[in-house]
Write a protein that holds these residues in place. Structure first.
Motif, mmCIF file in Angstrom:
data_model
loop_
_atom_site.group_PDB
_atom_site.id
_atom_site.type_symbol
_atom_site.label_atom_id
_atom_site.label_comp_id
_atom_site.label_asym_id
_atom_site.label_seq_id
_atom_site.Cartn_x
_atom_site.Cartn_y
_atom_site.Cartn_z
ATOM 1 N N HIS A 21 19.210 56.032 -17.566
ATOM 2 C CA HIS A 21 18.067 56.514 -18.338
ATOM 3 C C HIS A 21 16.781 56.198 -17.576
ATOM 4 N N ALA A 22 15.688 56.753 -18.045
ATOM 5 C CA ALA A 22 14.347 56.383 -17.576
ATOM 6 C C ALA A 22 13.620 55.864 -18.806
ATOM 7 N N ASP A 23 12.762 54.896 -18.634
ATOM 8 C CA ASP A 23 12.054 54.311 -19.769
ATOM 9 C C ASP A 23 11.030 55.284 -20.332
ATOM 10 N N ASN A 60 7.892 48.417 -14.052
ATOM 11 C CA ASN A 60 8.482 49.742 -13.917
ATOM 12 C C ASN A 60 7.575 50.769 -14.603
ATOM 13 N N ASP A 63 8.102 56.992 -18.345
ATOM 14 C CA ASP A 63 7.837 58.430 -18.431
ATOM 15 C C ASP A 63 6.384 58.741 -18.778
ATOM 16 N N GLU A 66 4.295 58.666 -15.828
ATOM 17 C CA GLU A 66 4.532 59.856 -15.006
ATOM 18 C C GLU A 66 3.788 61.065 -15.574
ATOM 19 N N LYS A 74 6.270 57.890 -10.601
ATOM 20 C CA LYS A 74 7.576 58.385 -11.034
ATOM 21 C C LYS A 74 8.258 57.356 -11.912
ATOM 22 N N SER A 75 8.905 57.836 -12.950
ATOM 23 C CA SER A 75 9.683 56.995 -13.850
ATOM 24 C C SER A 75 11.129 57.006 -13.345
ATOM 25 N N PRO A 76 11.568 55.917 -12.728
ATOM 26 C CA PRO A 76 12.888 55.931 -12.088
ATOM 27 C C PRO A 76 14.047 55.881 -13.085
ATOM 28 N N VAL A 77 15.100 56.612 -12.754
ATOM 29 C CA VAL A 77 16.344 56.536 -13.524
ATOM 30 C C VAL A 77 17.058 55.260 -13.086
ATOM 31 N N HIS A 78 17.506 54.492 -14.077
ATOM 32 C CA HIS A 78 18.188 53.240 -13.786
ATOM 33 C C HIS A 78 19.279 52.996 -14.825
ATOM 34 N N ARG A 137 17.602 64.270 -19.720
ATOM 35 C CA ARG A 137 16.445 63.461 -19.312
ATOM 36 C C ARG A 137 15.253 63.930 -20.148
#
Length: 144
Positions: A21-23, A60, A63, A66, A74-78, A137
């Motif tokens: 997910h991305a936060d 971090n 979204d 972003e 960028k909101s990273p997927v983790h 997403r």
């Protein structure tokens, strides 16, 4: 700190602590466990472990950062994976605007070279919840 007497999951290799997910937040602050790794980040289709830096706070972009930066941040997927031998304890703080507040790209950074990439929206949390349940997403729902 007292030791906990919890047994590991029966098949830790099949368990994700938190699925990819991305936060949804503006910013997330994370104080990782001092000894047990588990956080991984997706880059170019490959998962990479996030190393532990003792006594450091991981920051971090979420979204909403972003969206408001029109994609500059960028909101990273983790994801978080479990450990077969040890329990992991992490402290997370999410910072986000009030759900009634409208967010969108900052107007001063929109121009011909950098056109608007995201819609103006309210209650991003509801959009996130709906899309997360569908396995999508959430930020894709607000892209122009």
């Amino acid at each position: 700190m007292p030791k906990r007497n919890r047994s590991p999951p029966p098949r830790p290799d099949l368990n994700l602590g938190v699925k990819p997910h991305a936060d949804a937040s503006m910013v997330t602050f994370l104080l990782q466990d001092k000894e047990v790794e588990g956080l991984q980040i997706l880059k170019d289709g490959q998962w990479f472990r996030v190393p532990i830096v003792p006594n450091a706070i991981l920051i971090n972009a979420g979204d909403q950062a972003e969206i408001m930066s029109n994609g500059m941040f960028k909101s990273p997927v983790h994801r978080v994976v479990t450990n077969s031998d040890r329990e992991r304890l992490t402290v997370v703080v999410f910072c986000l605007p009030n759900s009634k507040m409208e967010i969108g790209p900052v107007e001063k950074i929109i121009n011909e070279k950098r056109p608007r990439l995201y819609k103006r929206i309210k209650n991003y949390g509801a959009i996130c919840y709906e899309n997360y349940q569908l396995g999508k997403r959430q930020i894709d729902a607000v892209k122009i």
